[in-house]
Scaffold this active site. Sequence first.
Site, PDB file in Angstrom:
ATOM      1  N   HIS A 538      41.171  37.987  32.671  1.00 19.42           N
ATOM      2  CA  HIS A 538      41.954  39.204  32.928  1.00 19.42           C
ATOM      3  C   HIS A 538      42.927  39.056  34.092  1.00 19.42           C
ATOM      4  O   HIS A 538      43.724  39.961  34.344  1.00 19.42           O
ATOM      5  CB  HIS A 538      41.011  40.365  33.226  1.00 19.42           C
ATOM      6  CG  HIS A 538      40.333  40.253  34.565  1.00 19.42           C
ATOM      7  ND1 HIS A 538      39.378  39.292  34.835  1.00 19.42           N
ATOM      8  CD2 HIS A 538      40.486  40.954  35.710  1.00 19.42           C
ATOM      9  CE1 HIS A 538      38.972  39.427  36.077  1.00 19.42           C
ATOM     10  NE2 HIS A 538      39.620  40.420  36.640  1.00 19.42           N
ATOM     11  N   HIS A 553      47.205  40.520  37.756  1.00 18.51           N
ATOM     12  CA  HIS A 553      46.013  41.191  37.241  1.00 18.51           C
ATOM     13  C   HIS A 553      46.422  41.975  35.993  1.00 18.51           C
ATOM     14  O   HIS A 553      47.138  42.968  36.084  1.00 18.51           O
ATOM     15  CB  HIS A 553      45.443  42.132  38.306  1.00 18.51           C
ATOM     16  CG  HIS A 553      44.030  42.556  38.062  1.00 18.51           C
ATOM     17  ND1 HIS A 553      43.683  43.459  37.087  1.00 18.51           N
ATOM     18  CD2 HIS A 553      42.880  42.204  38.683  1.00 18.51           C
ATOM     19  CE1 HIS A 553      42.370  43.652  37.117  1.00 18.51           C
ATOM     20  NE2 HIS A 553      41.855  42.891  38.073  1.00 18.51           N
TER      21      HIS A 553
END
Length: 634
Positions: A538, A553
Amino acid sequence: MSSETTTLAKEVASLVGGPKNVTWVGSCTTRLRFIVKDEDKVDLTTLNNTPGVLQAIKAGGQIQVVIGTQVDDVREAVTALPGWADLADSAPAQNAAKTRPLDAVFEFLGATFQPLIPAISGAALVQVAALLLNQFGVIQATDPTYLVLSAAGNAIFFFLPIFVAFTASKRLGANPFVGATIAAALLHPSFTGIGAAGDVTQAFGLPLFLYTYSSTMFPALLIALALAGLDRVLKRWMPQALQQVLNPTVEILLLVPLTALVFGPIGAVIGNGMGTGISWLATNAPFVFYVVVPAAWIVLVAFGIHWAVISVGLAELASGGSVIFGAGAGYQYAMMGIALGMLIKTVRDKNHSLRATSTAASLSVLIGGITEPTLYGLVLRYRRVLAIEVISAAASGVVLGLFHTTMIGFSPAPILALPLMQPTVGAALAMATAVIVAIVLIQIWGYEKPGADDTVTDESDAGRPASGGFQGVSDATAPTQPVTIYSPMAGVIRPLAETNDPVFAGGLIGDGVSIEPTSTRVVAPVDGEIVAAPDTGHAVGLRTDTGVELLIHVGIETVQLKGAPFAMLVSQGQRVHRGDPLIEFDASAITAAGCSLISPVVVTNLAKTQQVATPATGKVNENTPLFTVVPIGA
């Protein structure tokens, strides 16, 4: 591993209640995450004053301790402690303590009403435009142009039950279109034509109490709850081949009459009763009401329970005007004053790191009415600032109470909302009062320093590994030439302060921007080395050849998806060139899981001598300039 890291790990482990209170421990790129059995055993106050901890919060059913880019070292030290090894990477869903009922209620209300805020805000401003055009004689109230604008501004309030039923049903896992259909039946001319509000007639051999359901909220919430329960039963017993057709048929056939006979009247009585009670308190004890509401609002936001109050305010608003929002404006005015006061103070003190946080917080609350960056980045970090915020909000509340201010429309931006406040002059004076009081008190009293130093980079330099992972930077080694960072994905630029995560929005990890992606991959924004490539896929960390460290992110709280929508294409230590693919992701799967796609891109190791400059705006493509890291004053 350094002694400082080991000491920090022992302190954090103890303050979350020790291994007997924890069912799972994990980490993402910046945070330690704990699922605990008893949150009362977690000492958040001491955690937030612990050197090495940037912030400790309760979020997403977890205790999240923000460490920064050295989180892997601290997590390794925690799991090496006696009793902790078996808790690392255990299945959190299986071991997690049950969510407390009250927390579940607040989370449900927030998930129900938050998606409606943009439409409500936009409609309210259309209302204001129509009213101003009418008041200045540009158009008459009977003019078709005015009527079109009036319909645009009032539609979401009139049809509020349909929208609430949709979002609430979606949150509970039921078909949102079925929920909206059931609510819409209460507004259909065939139903409203049965009789007038207050009449009692017969339907299905039972008494049918008639109410006006337009602009109501509580009947729709009851519809969603009933639909979710019935849907689970039908999915368990109905043959799968028949579910697509028969489930919605049965649900509509059963719940429309049940809503008309039971849920609708009960919800209407609850809504009317709450509205009457609030109006009575505001009328008979205005000083208490208008002072306590704005002063206590910060507690509601900090604990995530403000949506329960906002939901009541929206119901008031749909009925013509809200005293809750009229009083609660004092909280926003105070937060505006805090952000501006801290900005002035940090400029005077030449505190570059905190100045960046204050600037982001000021823009966030002034333009968008978003107070979380101010709350988490400034107010909750400094007890003295917290006291000033409460004083400022209470002072603003006194002025709001003197004018008995109400809000007739909704806009989260305090300045844009002024025309929606009645009387506007009272709101303007209350805003000026809160801002002036906050700015003056901050200049006089200053702000306390938390347990950790104001800057992340200075404190986290100690104990860094010689190679691998984020390493940080010191003022002495910071690049003296501008470093251009290119966009790692196509999308739309969003200010970091508007990121729906207090840690990123407050600038605790670093400065940068967020991107709302329109593509489904992440590419290298610079030439450099991969310094973080978690298995969950992620997020990814890079270090440029000049030492600037970046964190990308993808989405918010996407670590909980355990890598399902992601494909990590690189590994730690790998050399990459600008434009090389790093991550591929399934955007639809991320949003279907309830996670935001907003993706922060931040510099995690800005030195005191550096700043992020010339950020891009609007739409960006891969490999187009995103922002530049430059020496301050360059």
